[in-house]
Design a protein around this motif. Structure first.
Motif, PDB file in Angstrom:
ATOM      1  N   LEU A   1       0.841  -1.185   0.000  1.00 18.58           N
ATOM      2  CA  LEU A   1       0.000   0.000   0.000  1.00 18.58           C
ATOM      3  C   LEU A   1       0.885   1.246   0.000  1.00 18.58           C
ATOM      4  O   LEU A   1       1.743   1.408   0.871  1.00 18.58           O
ATOM      5  CB  LEU A   1      -0.890  -0.014   1.246  1.00 18.58           C
ATOM      6  CG  LEU A   1      -1.856   1.152   1.462  1.00 18.58           C
ATOM      7  CD1 LEU A   1      -2.822   1.281   0.295  1.00 18.58           C
ATOM      8  CD2 LEU A   1      -2.624   0.943   2.764  1.00 18.58           C
ATOM      9  N   VAL A   2       0.711   2.091  -1.008  1.00 21.98           N
ATOM     10  CA  VAL A   2       1.441   3.356  -1.068  1.00 21.98           C
ATOM     11  C   VAL A   2       0.663   4.380  -0.244  1.00 21.98           C
ATOM     12  O   VAL A   2      -0.409   4.824  -0.639  1.00 21.98           O
ATOM     13  CB  VAL A   2       1.603   3.844  -2.520  1.00 21.98           C
ATOM     14  CG1 VAL A   2       2.334   5.199  -2.540  1.00 21.98           C
ATOM     15  CG2 VAL A   2       2.370   2.831  -3.350  1.00 21.98           C
ATOM     16  N   LEU A   3       1.209   4.734   0.920  1.00 22.21           N
ATOM     17  CA  LEU A   3       0.539   5.704   1.779  1.00 22.21           C
ATOM     18  C   LEU A   3       0.776   7.124   1.281  1.00 22.21           C
ATOM     19  O   LEU A   3      -0.119   7.970   1.294  1.00 22.21           O
ATOM     20  CB  LEU A   3       1.042   5.571   3.211  1.00 22.21           C
ATOM     21  CG  LEU A   3       0.801   4.213   3.877  1.00 22.21           C
ATOM     22  CD1 LEU A   3       1.372   4.212   5.283  1.00 22.21           C
ATOM     23  CD2 LEU A   3      -0.678   3.887   3.901  1.00 22.21           C
ATOM     24  N   GLY A   4       2.010   7.405   0.884  1.00 23.24           N
ATOM     25  CA  GLY A   4       2.360   8.714   0.354  1.00 23.24           C
ATOM     26  C   GLY A   4       3.378   8.560  -0.745  1.00 23.24           C
ATOM     27  O   GLY A   4       4.221   7.666  -0.703  1.00 23.24           O
TER      28      GLY A   4
ATOM     29  N   ALA B   1      -5.646   7.493   8.429  1.00 23.25           N
ATOM     30  CA  ALA B   1      -7.082   7.752   8.512  1.00 23.25           C
ATOM     31  C   ALA B   1      -7.795   7.449   7.200  1.00 23.25           C
ATOM     32  O   ALA B   1      -8.976   7.090   7.189  1.00 23.25           O
ATOM     33  CB  ALA B   1      -7.322   9.201   8.929  1.00 23.25           C
ATOM     34  N   ARG B   2      -7.071   7.589   6.078  1.00 22.78           N
ATOM     35  CA  ARG B   2      -7.682   7.364   4.766  1.00 22.78           C
ATOM     36  C   ARG B   2      -7.753   5.897   4.385  1.00 22.78           C
ATOM     37  O   ARG B   2      -8.425   5.541   3.414  1.00 22.78           O
ATOM     38  CB  ARG B   2      -6.890   8.115   3.695  1.00 22.78           C
ATOM     39  CG  ARG B   2      -7.058   9.615   3.725  1.00 22.78           C
ATOM     40  CD  ARG B   2      -6.220  10.244   2.639  1.00 22.78           C
ATOM     41  NE  ARG B   2      -6.386  11.692   2.597  1.00 22.78           N
ATOM     42  CZ  ARG B   2      -5.410  12.549   2.386  1.00 22.78           C
ATOM     43  NH1 ARG B   2      -4.173  12.108   2.211  1.00 22.78           N
ATOM     44  NH2 ARG B   2      -5.647  13.855   2.352  1.00 22.78           N
ATOM     45  N   GLN B   3      -7.036   5.029   5.094  1.00 24.24           N
ATOM     46  CA  GLN B   3      -6.933   3.634   4.684  1.00 24.24           C
ATOM     47  C   GLN B   3      -7.625   2.708   5.678  1.00 24.24           C
ATOM     48  O   GLN B   3      -7.165   2.536   6.806  1.00 24.24           O
ATOM     49  CB  GLN B   3      -5.459   3.234   4.547  1.00 24.24           C
ATOM     50  CG  GLN B   3      -4.672   4.077   3.561  1.00 24.24           C
ATOM     51  CD  GLN B   3      -5.216   3.996   2.146  1.00 24.24           C
ATOM     52  OE1 GLN B   3      -5.837   2.997   1.758  1.00 24.24           O
ATOM     53  NE2 GLN B   3      -4.991   5.038   1.359  1.00 24.24           N
ATOM     54  N   ALA B   4      -8.739   2.114   5.244  1.00 30.58           N
ATOM     55  CA  ALA B   4      -9.479   1.213   6.135  1.00 30.58           C
ATOM     56  C   ALA B   4      -8.625   0.039   6.586  1.00 30.58           C
ATOM     57  O   ALA B   4      -8.781  -0.467   7.703  1.00 30.58           O
ATOM     58  CB  ALA B   4     -10.733   0.707   5.419  1.00 30.58           C
TER      59      ALA B   4
ATOM     60  N   MET C   1      -2.421   3.861  -3.681  1.00 30.17           N
ATOM     61  CA  MET C   1      -2.176   2.786  -4.647  1.00 30.17           C
ATOM     62  C   MET C   1      -1.987   1.467  -3.902  1.00 30.17           C
ATOM     63  O   MET C   1      -1.246   1.378  -2.931  1.00 30.17           O
ATOM     64  CB  MET C   1      -0.929   3.115  -5.455  1.00 30.17           C
ATOM     65  CG  MET C   1      -0.652   2.201  -6.620  1.00 30.17           C
ATOM     66  SD  MET C   1       0.833   2.798  -7.521  1.00 30.17           S
ATOM     67  CE  MET C   1       0.624   1.951  -9.068  1.00 30.17           C
ATOM     68  N   LEU C   2      -2.681   0.426  -4.341  1.00 26.53           N
ATOM     69  CA  LEU C   2      -2.615  -0.876  -3.681  1.00 26.53           C
ATOM     70  C   LEU C   2      -2.238  -1.948  -4.689  1.00 26.53           C
ATOM     71  O   LEU C   2      -2.857  -2.057  -5.754  1.00 26.53           O
ATOM     72  CB  LEU C   2      -3.959  -1.221  -3.049  1.00 26.53           C
ATOM     73  CG  LEU C   2      -4.077  -2.568  -2.337  1.00 26.53           C
ATOM     74  CD1 LEU C   2      -3.136  -2.651  -1.147  1.00 26.53           C
ATOM     75  CD2 LEU C   2      -5.510  -2.831  -1.904  1.00 26.53           C
ATOM     76  N   LEU C   3      -1.221  -2.746  -4.376  1.00 24.09           N
ATOM     77  CA  LEU C   3      -0.764  -3.819  -5.240  1.00 24.09           C
ATOM     78  C   LEU C   3      -0.795  -5.130  -4.474  1.00 24.09           C
ATOM     79  O   LEU C   3      -0.560  -5.170  -3.263  1.00 24.09           O
ATOM     80  CB  LEU C   3       0.677  -3.562  -5.721  1.00 24.09           C
ATOM     81  CG  LEU C   3       0.930  -2.284  -6.509  1.00 24.09           C
ATOM     82  CD1 LEU C   3       2.424  -2.116  -6.751  1.00 24.09           C
ATOM     83  CD2 LEU C   3       0.182  -2.289  -7.824  1.00 24.09           C
ATOM     84  N   SER C   4      -1.090  -6.218  -5.176  1.00 25.21           N
ATOM     85  CA  SER C   4      -1.010  -7.566  -4.606  1.00 25.21           C
ATOM     86  C   SER C   4       0.053  -8.348  -5.352  1.00 25.21           C
ATOM     87  O   SER C   4       0.032  -8.418  -6.580  1.00 25.21           O
ATOM     88  CB  SER C   4      -2.365  -8.288  -4.712  1.00 25.21           C
ATOM     89  OG  SER C   4      -3.300  -7.701  -3.856  1.00 25.21           O
ATOM     90  N   LEU C   5       0.980  -8.923  -4.618  1.00 28.01           N
ATOM     91  CA  LEU C   5       2.077  -9.679  -5.230  1.00 28.01           C
ATOM     92  C   LEU C   5       2.115 -11.086  -4.683  1.00 28.01           C
ATOM     93  O   LEU C   5       1.894 -11.310  -3.495  1.00 28.01           O
ATOM     94  CB  LEU C   5       3.431  -9.004  -4.932  1.00 28.01           C
ATOM     95  CG  LEU C   5       3.646  -7.601  -5.490  1.00 28.01           C
ATOM     96  CD1 LEU C   5       3.204  -6.560  -4.491  1.00 28.01           C
ATOM     97  CD2 LEU C   5       5.103  -7.401  -5.813  1.00 28.01           C
ATOM     98  N   TYR C   6       2.385 -12.043  -5.553  1.00 25.68           N
ATOM     99  CA  TYR C   6       2.550 -13.423  -5.137  1.00 25.68           C
ATOM    100  C   TYR C   6       3.244 -14.194  -6.252  1.00 25.68           C
ATOM    101  O   TYR C   6       3.257 -13.794  -7.404  1.00 25.68           O
ATOM    102  CB  TYR C   6       1.200 -14.068  -4.821  1.00 25.68           C
ATOM    103  CG  TYR C   6       0.219 -14.020  -5.963  1.00 25.68           C
ATOM    104  CD1 TYR C   6       0.163 -15.037  -6.912  1.00 25.68           C
ATOM    105  CD2 TYR C   6      -0.639 -12.940  -6.123  1.00 25.68           C
ATOM    106  CE1 TYR C   6      -0.712 -14.973  -7.985  1.00 25.68           C
ATOM    107  CE2 TYR C   6      -1.532 -12.873  -7.169  1.00 25.68           C
ATOM    108  CZ  TYR C   6      -1.560 -13.905  -8.104  1.00 25.68           C
ATOM    109  OH  TYR C   6      -2.435 -13.833  -9.155  1.00 25.68           O
TER     110      TYR C   6
END
Length: 327
Positions: free
Chosen positions: A27-30, A93-96, A318-323
């Motif tokens: 997760l890209v916070l900033g 605060a912005r990220q559940a 921005m959210l990425l899933s890697l596997y």
């Protein structure tokens, strides 16, 4: 190992469940450099555009970027925070997904905080974690010394909670953390030092997912050691502070010298875009982008040049899933 997006319709239910349970989430916070965008004292075109977005929903922001930080975790585990920016509270605060765990009135979603350096932009947010019950920091010896002396955040925090320290390489849950010292000196408020480890590139590998992320928000040079360090990674987030040296013209000579010694430009011979375009890494992203950088405008020629080279521009949220496809 590579970043994969599989069409759900072509996966069996057991296969899909294994993929979901084994993924690493990033997760890209900033994504901005120091001060973020807009900077409080700047009326450049990017900052002006960012101020016009103040009444828009967070998801509609294009020019607004808080100061750089990312978070990673594997399934069923707390988050690893990488760098703690001064914007930490608003970012959380912005990220559940960064809410306190369910079932607890007050608790931390974090397992640890890893630092790539001890600069103000990357460490000040640690102060906002003082209301937890314990804090684990992963950092190099020079950074640990700095946070106990010239920038004494650890001394302050220890009035509120226990602070533990791990050195690189370290393991946090199922995440393996490795660091590559870069050719960069200490922060401007510290005494000159030839000690290695003031700034590092960080590699995080998930034992469950097989995913591998390299994070280098401050990159003073491209070396053979760096090439080896990023090889085989699934996602590479690289210093995108400025496009060209022309952006630095309004700054003082001392400030220009400091930036040029800590950050490579994106464009031109020897720039990072030339290097990134050749790397066989599935996901390549610019992060730590200064308010002066023209790539913040998605319609600008520099932004289009970055995209055509196969490199992305990170944004807040921005959210990425890697596997691993073999997991």
């Amino acid at each position: 190992m590579s970043l994969r997006v599989h069409p759900v319709l072509f996966l069996s239910i057991p296969r899909l469940q294994r993929i979901v349970s084994a993924r690493m989430r990033l997760l890209v916070l900033g994504s901005g450099a120091g001060g973020g965008v807009p900077q409080w004292n700047c009326r450049c075109p990017n900052c002006t555009q960012a101020r016009e977005e103040r009444d828009l929903p967070f998801s509609k922001n294009v020019f607004r970027h808080t100061q750089a930080s990312i978070a990673l975790r594997e399934a069923g585990e707390p988050w690893l925070l990488v760098n703690a920016s001064p914007d930490l509270c608003s970012q959380f605060a912005r990220q559940a997904e960064l809410a306190p765990p369910e079932g607890a009135m007050r608790a931390s979603p974090l397992a640890a905080v890893a630092l790539t350096d001890g600069q103000i932009d990357h460490a000040t947010g640690l102060l906002f974690l003082r209301e937890g019950t314990e804090l684990t920091l992963v950092c190099t010896d020079p950074v640990w010394k700095s946070l106990g002396s010239s920038f004494p955040i650890v001394s302050v925090l220890r009035h509120f909670l226990p602070v533990n320290r791990l050195s690189y390489p370290a393991q946090v849950g199922s995440l393996l953390l490795e660091a590559l010292p870069l050719r960069a000196g200490p922060a401007p408020y510290e005494a000159p030092s030839g000690e290695s480890g003031h700034v590092v590139a960080l590699r995080v590998t998930g034992k469950k997912s097989g995913g591998c992320v390299v994070y280098a928000p401050g990159l003073p040079e491209i070396s053979s050691e760096l090439a080896d360090f990023v090889a085989g990674s699934d996602c590479l987030l690289v210093d995108g502070t400025f496009w060209s040296e022309e952006e630095l013209a309004p700054m003082s000579r001392e400030r220009r010298r400091s930036i040029l010694g800590s950050h490579l430009p994106i464009s031109g011979p020897g720039g990072t875009l030339e290097w990134l375009a050749k790397l066989p890494i599935p996901q390549k992203l610019y992060v730590h982008i200064n308010n002066t950088n023209p790539i913040l405008d998605p319609g600008s020629p520099p932004a289009k040049e970055v995209k055509e080279a196969g490199v992305g521009i990170a944004y807040d949220g921005m959210l990425l899933s890697l596997y691993s496809p073999h997991s």
